[in-house]
Design a protein around this motif. Structure first.
Motif, short mmCIF file in Angstrom:
data_model
loop_
_atom_site.label_atom_id
_atom_site.label_comp_id
_atom_site.label_asym_id
_atom_site.label_seq_id
_atom_site.Cartn_x
_atom_site.Cartn_y
_atom_site.Cartn_z
N LEU A 15 39.32 48.55 44.70
CA LEU A 15 39.13 50.45 44.22
C LEU A 15 40.19 49.92 42.59
CD1 LEU A 15 37.05 52.37 44.73
CD2 LEU A 15 39.41 53.54 44.70
N THR A 16 40.53 49.77 43.29
CA THR A 16 41.46 49.29 41.93
C THR A 16 41.57 48.40 40.80
OG1 THR A 16 43.62 50.41 43.29
CG2 THR A 16 43.83 48.88 40.84
N LEU A 17 40.94 46.99 41.63
CA LEU A 17 40.56 45.69 40.67
C LEU A 17 39.14 45.64 39.80
CD1 LEU A 17 42.11 43.19 43.08
CD2 LEU A 17 43.23 44.16 40.81
N GLU A 18 38.55 46.66 40.80
CA GLU A 18 37.66 46.93 40.24
C GLU A 18 37.81 47.79 39.45
OE1 GLU A 18 34.25 45.43 40.96
OE2 GLU A 18 34.86 44.42 42.59
N ALA A 19 38.35 48.85 39.44
CA ALA A 19 38.17 49.51 38.12
C ALA A 19 38.87 49.30 36.87
CB ALA A 19 38.79 51.27 38.49
N PHE A 20 39.90 48.44 37.24
CA PHE A 20 40.13 47.04 35.96
C PHE A 20 39.39 46.15 35.54
CE2 PHE A 20 44.83 49.01 37.21
CZ PHE A 20 45.44 49.31 36.11
N GLN A 21 38.45 45.43 36.54
CA GLN A 21 37.75 44.74 35.96
C GLN A 21 36.77 45.37 35.37
OE1 GLN A 21 33.98 43.73 36.77
NE2 GLN A 21 34.18 42.66 35.55
N ALA A 22 36.54 46.24 34.93
CA ALA A 22 34.98 47.02 34.00
C ALA A 22 35.10 46.65 32.62
CB ALA A 22 35.51 48.82 34.28
N GLY A 23 35.09 46.05 31.90
CA GLY A 23 34.69 45.68 30.56
C GLY A 23 35.31 44.32 30.35
N LEU A 24 35.90 43.66 31.14
CA LEU A 24 36.14 42.30 31.49
C LEU A 24 35.57 41.65 32.25
CD1 LEU A 24 40.12 43.61 31.87
CD2 LEU A 24 39.03 43.09 29.01
N SER A 25 36.01 40.07 31.99
CA SER A 25 35.47 39.20 33.14
C SER A 25 36.00 39.55 34.49
CB SER A 25 35.38 38.54 32.57
OG SER A 25 36.88 37.34 32.24
N TRP A 26 35.10 39.46 35.66
CA TRP A 26 36.25 38.87 36.68
C TRP A 26 37.01 38.03 36.80
CZ3 TRP A 26 37.51 42.03 40.21
CH2 TRP A 26 37.71 42.17 41.13
N ALA A 27 37.12 37.04 36.00
CA ALA A 27 37.94 35.00 36.46
C ALA A 27 39.21 36.12 35.69
CB ALA A 27 37.33 34.75 35.72
N THR A 28 39.04 37.19 34.42
CA THR A 28 40.71 37.56 34.39
C THR A 28 41.69 38.19 35.15
OG1 THR A 28 39.61 37.63 31.78
CG2 THR A 28 41.44 38.94 32.41
N ILE A 29 40.44 39.20 36.06
CA ILE A 29 41.39 39.80 37.40
C ILE A 29 41.85 39.26 38.13
CG2 ILE A 29 41.10 41.84 39.59
CD1 ILE A 29 40.92 42.64 35.65
N LEU A 30 41.07 37.99 38.53
CA LEU A 30 41.57 37.36 39.80
C LEU A 30 42.59 36.76 39.39
CD1 LEU A 30 38.10 36.24 41.10
CD2 LEU A 30 39.47 37.77 42.12
N ARG A 31 42.39 36.06 38.27
CA ARG A 31 44.01 35.35 37.65
C ARG A 31 45.33 36.01 37.49
NH1 ARG A 31 40.69 33.28 33.66
NH2 ARG A 31 41.39 34.97 32.31
N ARG A 32 45.07 37.36 37.65
CA ARG A 32 46.27 38.10 37.23
C ARG A 32 46.34 39.09 38.62
NH1 ARG A 32 46.21 40.43 31.04
NH2 ARG A 32 46.11 38.37 30.07
#
Length: 170
Positions: A15-32
């Motif tokens: 839930l948190t990562l989906e919220a942080f991903q909004a407006g960004l690429s999923w790859a950015t979130i996965l790397r972090r």
């Protein structure tokens, strides 16, 4: 209790990562993702719910994560809401109660939905329990990520690899 806590922490993390991903690429979130796990105490809702202004400042200084104050504050508020929701059955049960009776059957990428009546209902239910950054598009992405719906193309080798039972794909 340990297994249930792990499931809660994993869903709260998604839930948190989906919220942080909004407006960004999923790859950015996965790397972090590893940095997010460290920054948010492995997404244990009980711990994150106790964060203070000092923790928010620490998060805003952490270059390993996406530094968005509104999303960090939502993460803390969502942890508090997750803990409170336990008395009403818990986050896992609430999210999975939104599973539709059927799942999309896209043949082309343009047919893959970005939200549904169920994701809208889930968004409203979570907001009613005090969650934020849980819009219907973000909740649909969560539903895809955890296997509530299977949006893989019908001819994809990945079709059916989610948690969606075969009768729901009919």
């Amino acid at each position: 209790m340990g297994h249930a806590r792990t499931r809660r922490a994993r869903l709260y993390e998604r839930l948190t990562l989906e919220a942080f991903q909004a407006g960004l690429s999923w790859a950015t979130i996965l790397r972090r993702r590893p940095a997010f796990r460290t920054a948010f105490d492995d997404f244990h809702p009980d711990v994150v719910a106790g964060y203070t202004a000092r923790d928010v400042n620490r998060l805003m200084a952490d270059t390993g994560i996406v530094r968005n104050r509104a999303k960090a504050l939502a993460t803390i508020g969502n942890a508090t809401a997750t803990v409170r929701l336990r008395d009403a059955g818990g986050l896992v049960d609430l999210v999975w109660s939104s599973q539709p009776t059927t799942t999309p059957r896209p043949r082309h990428f343009a047919e893959i939905p970005t939200e549904s009546a169920e994701s809208l209902a889930l968004s409203k239910a979570l907001r009613a329990h005090g969650f934020s950054f849980v819009g219907p598009t973000t909740m649909y992405a969560l539903m895809e990520a955890i296997g509530i719906v299977d949006t893989h193309l019908l001819d994809s080798h990945r079709r059916g690899s989610s948690s969606v039972r075969p009768q729901q794909q009919a």
